[in-house]
Design a protein around this motif. Structure first.
Motif, PDB file in Angstrom:
ATOM      1  N   THR A  72      77.266  27.424  26.011  1.00  0.00           N
ATOM      2  CA  THR A  72      76.858  26.610  27.240  1.00  0.00           C
ATOM      3  C   THR A  72      75.511  26.732  27.710  1.00  0.00           C
ATOM      4  OG1 THR A  72      79.284  26.441  27.993  1.00  0.00           O
ATOM      5  CG2 THR A  72      77.811  25.598  29.400  1.00  0.00           C
ATOM      6  N   ASP A  73      75.145  27.999  27.824  1.00  0.00           N
ATOM      7  CA  ASP A  73      73.935  28.444  28.251  1.00  0.00           C
ATOM      8  C   ASP A  73      72.570  28.111  27.285  1.00  0.00           C
ATOM      9  OD1 ASP A  73      72.499  29.876  30.216  1.00  0.00           O
ATOM     10  OD2 ASP A  73      72.136  31.461  28.801  1.00  0.00           O
TER      11      ASP A  73
ATOM     12  N   PRO B 111      80.975  30.514  27.499  1.00  0.00           N
ATOM     13  CA  PRO B 111      79.721  30.619  28.285  1.00  0.00           C
ATOM     14  C   PRO B 111      78.398  30.789  27.687  1.00  0.00           C
ATOM     15  CG  PRO B 111      81.769  31.933  28.932  1.00  0.00           C
ATOM     16  CD  PRO B 111      81.934  31.454  27.567  1.00  0.00           C
ATOM     17  N   LEU B 112      78.384  31.677  26.689  1.00  0.00           N
ATOM     18  CA  LEU B 112      77.245  31.539  25.865  1.00  0.00           C
ATOM     19  C   LEU B 112      76.683  30.610  25.312  1.00  0.00           C
ATOM     20  CD1 LEU B 112      74.964  33.514  25.035  1.00  0.00           C
ATOM     21  CD2 LEU B 112      76.410  34.262  22.990  1.00  0.00           C
TER      22      LEU B 112
ATOM     23  N   GLU C 171      72.138  24.225  27.492  1.00  0.00           N
ATOM     24  CA  GLU C 171      71.687  23.855  28.524  1.00  0.00           C
ATOM     25  C   GLU C 171      69.977  24.139  28.530  1.00  0.00           C
ATOM     26  OE1 GLU C 171      74.423  24.710  31.752  1.00  0.00           O
ATOM     27  OE2 GLU C 171      75.722  23.053  31.160  1.00  0.00           O
ATOM     28  N   ASN C 172      69.769  25.012  27.814  1.00  0.00           N
ATOM     29  CA  ASN C 172      68.198  25.358  27.662  1.00  0.00           C
ATOM     30  C   ASN C 172      67.646  24.907  26.445  1.00  0.00           C
ATOM     31  OD1 ASN C 172      68.040  26.947  30.048  1.00  0.00           O
ATOM     32  ND2 ASN C 172      69.803  28.186  29.466  1.00  0.00           N
TER      33      ASN C 172
END
Ligand SMILES: Nc1nc2c(ncn2[C@@H]2O[C@H](COP(=O)(O)OP(=O)(O)OP(=O)(O)O)[C@@H](O)[C@H]2O)c(=O)[nH]1
Length: 320
Positions: free
Chosen positions: A127-128, A124-125, A131-132
């Motif tokens: 991916t975040d 999750p980290l 995506e930014n």
């Protein structure tokens, strides 16, 4: 109690072993270790996030600045692994120092623990982070690729296995076609997440550590990132004793039946050898002829002392 001479002994012996020249360092970390950097330089457009892994007991020592210089604008996650062996009571000041050094995303993990909650946070980290961040003209490609990199023996393979174990359903581990890296070796990718699709380069990148001074070299040796025989087990044991005495971690006293803490490595190794029955026959020349006597096996004792430390049996430590 007096503890200073242990370090002095260790340092002077250590200095004779290492001359700290570039050539010497190159000798400990031969060609294949630079491959990690080459791999990273060669694939900037293929890797969306680099996961750097380092030993939590030395969050600063040995991290290679070349690594950060080669990151470009790619997102970066620093994993401090082997947290089960590290004294993290001062975690906040470590994180603040890392932030001052430009490292904002940090996770502490224990890759050997089956259900380590920190390992679950990795996908999750990243991916975040991905995506930014800008994606090198790959905006149209919705699958992401991660790369794990770090100095020897910090747990790169264990981390890759833990990420797979945590994110893939049984039987889902599908390898995808190889991609040629700069060394023409085939880099295999493996899928670790379905939504979004995330792959991980199957082969971790190995970085040579940055050894700035004697103490950094000692810390790296103690954590097993330099082959023991290049430094010498007796020298590593000497530095280990110093490292335990400094923060008053006297667990070794009870473990090896010493009467009190000591800064005398010969004495400590002798006690360890006696306790473990590690003695050896040595020929001695006397006035009445040669006799065979039993002497403590200092090398075997040093080996046991170091092994116990690395398994966490002498308590958690923070070496930086
Ligand atoms: N205690 C503890 N040991 C770990 C952890 N992760 C890995 N290890 C151990 O550390 C040793 C090295 O792990 P690897 O995964 O082989 O490390 P690596 O970085 O791939 O090693 P190289 O291939 O030599 O560069 C092994 O004995 C692992 O069992 C951890 O979180 N805690």
């Amino acid at each position: 109690m007096r503890i200073s001479h242990t370090l002095l002994n260790a340092s002077s012996k250590f200095r004779t072993v290492f001359d700290f020249g570039e050539r010497q360092v190159a000798h400990w970390f031969p060609g294949h270790m630079a491959k990690g950097l080459k791999q990273m330089r060669a694939s900037p457009r293929k890797v969306d996030c680099v996961i750097e892994i380092h030993d939590a007991r030395i969050p600063f020592s040995g991290r290679n600045p070349l690594f950060q210089e080669n990151l470009d604008v790619r997102p970066h996650l620093l994993i401090l692994n082997k947290m089960d062996l590290a004294d993290t009571s001062d975690k906040m000041s470590i994180l603040k120092q890392l932030e001052r050094d430009g490292v904002k995303n940090v996770l502490l993990t224990d890759c050997l623990k089956q259900r380590d909650t920190s390992v679950k946070k990795i996908i999750p980290l990243v991916t975040d982070l991905i995506e930014n961040a800008p994606r090198f003209h790959r905006e149209e490609n919705r699958s992401y690729c991660l790369m794990v990199i770090g100095v020897p023996n910090v747990g790169k393979s264990s981390l890759i296995n833990a990420i797979r174990r945590t994110n893939l359903k049984k039987g889902k581990a599908s390898r995808v076609g190889g991609e040629p890296g700069i060394t023409k070796a085939v880099l295999t990718k493996i899928q670790v997440c379905e939504r979004p699709v995330i792959h991980l380069l199957d082969t971790p990148g190995v970085l040579p550590p940055k050894i700035e001074n004697i103490e950094t070299g000692m810390k790296l040796a103690l954590c097993g990132t330099i082959l023991d025989h290049l430094v010498g087990e007796d020298i590593i044991a000497d530095y280990l004793l110093f490292s335990l005495n400094r923060p008053q971690r006297f667990g070794y006293v009870e473990r090896y039946d010493l009467e009190t803490p000591s800064d005398d490595i010969q004495h400590v190794l002798k006690c360890i050898a006696v306790k473990l029955g590690k003695t050896q026959r040595v020929k001695a020349i006397t006035g009445v002829g040669d006799i065979t006597v039993r002497m403590p096996n200092y090398t075997a004792a040093a080996y046991d002392f170091i092994r116990a430390f690395r398994k966490g049996e002498l308590g958690k430590v923070m070496l930086d």
